[in-house]
Write an enzyme that holds these catalytic residues in place. Sequence first.
Site, PDB file in Angstrom:
ATOM      1  N   ASP A  84       6.765  -5.188  36.645  1.00 40.86           N
ATOM      2  CA  ASP A  84       5.944  -4.196  37.649  1.00 40.86           C
ATOM      3  C   ASP A  84       4.914  -3.371  37.512  1.00 40.86           C
ATOM      4  O   ASP A  84       4.398  -2.746  36.081  1.00 40.86           O
ATOM      5  CB  ASP A  84       7.170  -3.028  38.509  1.00 40.86           C
ATOM      6  CG  ASP A  84       7.987  -2.543  36.954  1.00 40.86           C
ATOM      7  OD1 ASP A  84       7.013  -2.182  35.863  1.00 40.86           O
ATOM      8  OD2 ASP A  84       8.760  -1.774  37.200  1.00 40.86           O
ATOM      9  N   ASN A 136      17.815   6.273  39.907  1.00 39.15           N
ATOM     10  CA  ASN A 136      18.296   6.223  40.635  1.00 39.15           C
ATOM     11  C   ASN A 136      19.313   4.869  41.308  1.00 39.15           C
ATOM     12  O   ASN A 136      19.508   3.557  42.089  1.00 39.15           O
ATOM     13  CB  ASN A 136      17.786   6.835  41.834  1.00 39.15           C
ATOM     14  CG  ASN A 136      16.484   5.236  42.003  1.00 39.15           C
ATOM     15  OD1 ASN A 136      16.225   4.928  40.990  1.00 39.15           O
ATOM     16  ND2 ASN A 136      15.242   5.746  43.242  1.00 39.15           N
ATOM     17  N   HIS A 147      17.457   1.862  39.821  1.00 35.13           N
ATOM     18  CA  HIS A 147      16.163   0.886  40.068  1.00 35.13           C
ATOM     19  C   HIS A 147      16.205  -0.103  39.221  1.00 35.13           C
ATOM     20  O   HIS A 147      17.095   0.207  38.429  1.00 35.13           O
ATOM     21  CB  HIS A 147      14.459   1.272  40.751  1.00 35.13           C
ATOM     22  CG  HIS A 147      14.389   2.364  39.809  1.00 35.13           C
ATOM     23  ND1 HIS A 147      13.943   2.963  40.117  1.00 35.13           N
ATOM     24  CD2 HIS A 147      14.081   2.206  38.774  1.00 35.13           C
ATOM     25  CE1 HIS A 147      12.558   3.374  39.210  1.00 35.13           C
ATOM     26  NE2 HIS A 147      13.510   2.728  38.417  1.00 35.13           N
ATOM     27  N   GLU A 151      13.986  -0.468  44.467  1.00 33.92           N
ATOM     28  CA  GLU A 151      13.983   0.902  44.668  1.00 33.92           C
ATOM     29  C   GLU A 151      15.624   0.248  45.973  1.00 33.92           C
ATOM     30  O   GLU A 151      16.230  -0.262  46.464  1.00 33.92           O
ATOM     31  CB  GLU A 151      13.507   1.398  45.876  1.00 33.92           C
ATOM     32  CG  GLU A 151      12.195   2.296  44.812  1.00 33.92           C
ATOM     33  CD  GLU A 151      12.333   3.240  44.177  1.00 33.92           C
ATOM     34  OE1 GLU A 151      13.186   3.528  42.958  1.00 33.92           O
ATOM     35  OE2 GLU A 151      11.240   3.799  43.479  1.00 33.92           O
TER      36      GLU A 151
HETATM   37  C1  GLP Z   1      10.170   2.564  35.538  1.00 33.29           C
HETATM   38  C2  GLP Z   1       9.948   1.660  35.797  1.00 33.29           C
HETATM   39  C3  GLP Z   1      11.219   0.880  34.967  1.00 33.29           C
HETATM   40  C4  GLP Z   1      12.210   0.937  34.106  1.00 33.29           C
HETATM   41  C5  GLP Z   1      12.195   3.242  34.696  1.00 33.29           C
HETATM   42  C6  GLP Z   1      12.741   3.504  33.696  1.00 33.29           C
HETATM   43  O1  GLP Z   1      10.570   3.405  36.633  1.00 33.29           O
HETATM   44  N1  GLP Z   1       9.446   0.415  36.711  1.00 33.29           N
HETATM   45  O2  GLP Z   1      11.502  -0.812  34.918  1.00 33.29           O
HETATM   46  O3  GLP Z   1      13.359   0.316  33.892  1.00 33.29           O
HETATM   47  O4  GLP Z   1      10.799   3.090  34.850  1.00 33.29           O
HETATM   48  O5  GLP Z   1      12.290   4.400  32.155  1.00 33.29           O
HETATM   49  P1  GLP Z   1      12.842   5.223  31.301  1.00 33.29           P
HETATM   50  O6  GLP Z   1      13.151   4.241  29.871  1.00 33.29           O
HETATM   51  O7  GLP Z   1      10.992   5.396  31.245  1.00 33.29           O
HETATM   52  O8  GLP Z   1      13.703   5.754  31.407  1.00 33.29           O
END
Ligand code: GLP
Length: 243
Positions: free
Chosen positions: A70, A139, A141, A146
Amino acid sequence: MTKLNVTWAADRAAMAKLAANHVSAALLDGSVTSLALPTGDTPIGMYEELSQRCQRGEISFGDTTLFNLDEYVGMSPDNPRSYHAFMRRHLIDRIDAPEDQVNLLRGDASDADEECRAFDRAIAAAGGIDLAVLGLGANGHIAFNEPGVAWDLDTHVVALDERTRQAHRPNFPDEVSVPSTGVTMGINTLRSARKVLLLCAGESKREAMAALLSGREDPAWPVTSLLGHSDLVIVAEEALMPS
Ligand code: GLP
């Protein structure tokens, strides 16, 4: 109810090693030649491990096509906050992946929908995704899929959830700079991956983890779309283990 394959890691360092072992084994046995890769704090230790193993000649990405999951819409690849820059900094610039096998979504494409279609064409040309490595949002995702998103989509433009924007707020100088739109591989793409490795770390993920462990598909928790996948491996911090 789906039987989940969860490996509990004592801490982030253990998680990094377990995740890197999983990816390394798949590269070494030749079962994976296309990889989808996440951003976020969670996978940083895994990238460090993989980079070091590659530099020591223990593994190679030479025959592997890489995709990121993404990106923020509107952000150019040379912006250090972009996912593009993150992927280069933590992995791509440190391994032996040929540049023409690296596919990173561009947030600054003049036509975001066409950028998504081109990305899907590149995924199809690679024969689909062999291994999708995913993080987990608070959340629920996965990538930027989302809560409430349709589960039959491939790469698409998405409005970021307010909870996601708040989670990302510390990386930006002020509230208004936090992007409100992203581009992301869709749930259809992720569920079509032959193998999925889901990494879960951080106290904020407790509720999402509980939704996953409930074993029930729920559109409010996109991660539950992975339930029923035939090759889903979950590596989670022990701190998230239900009591
Ligand atoms: C972002 C990315 C996700 C990722 C998430 C979790 O939102 N778009 O792909 O999984 O962060 O991040 P973290 O690993 O910093 O908790």
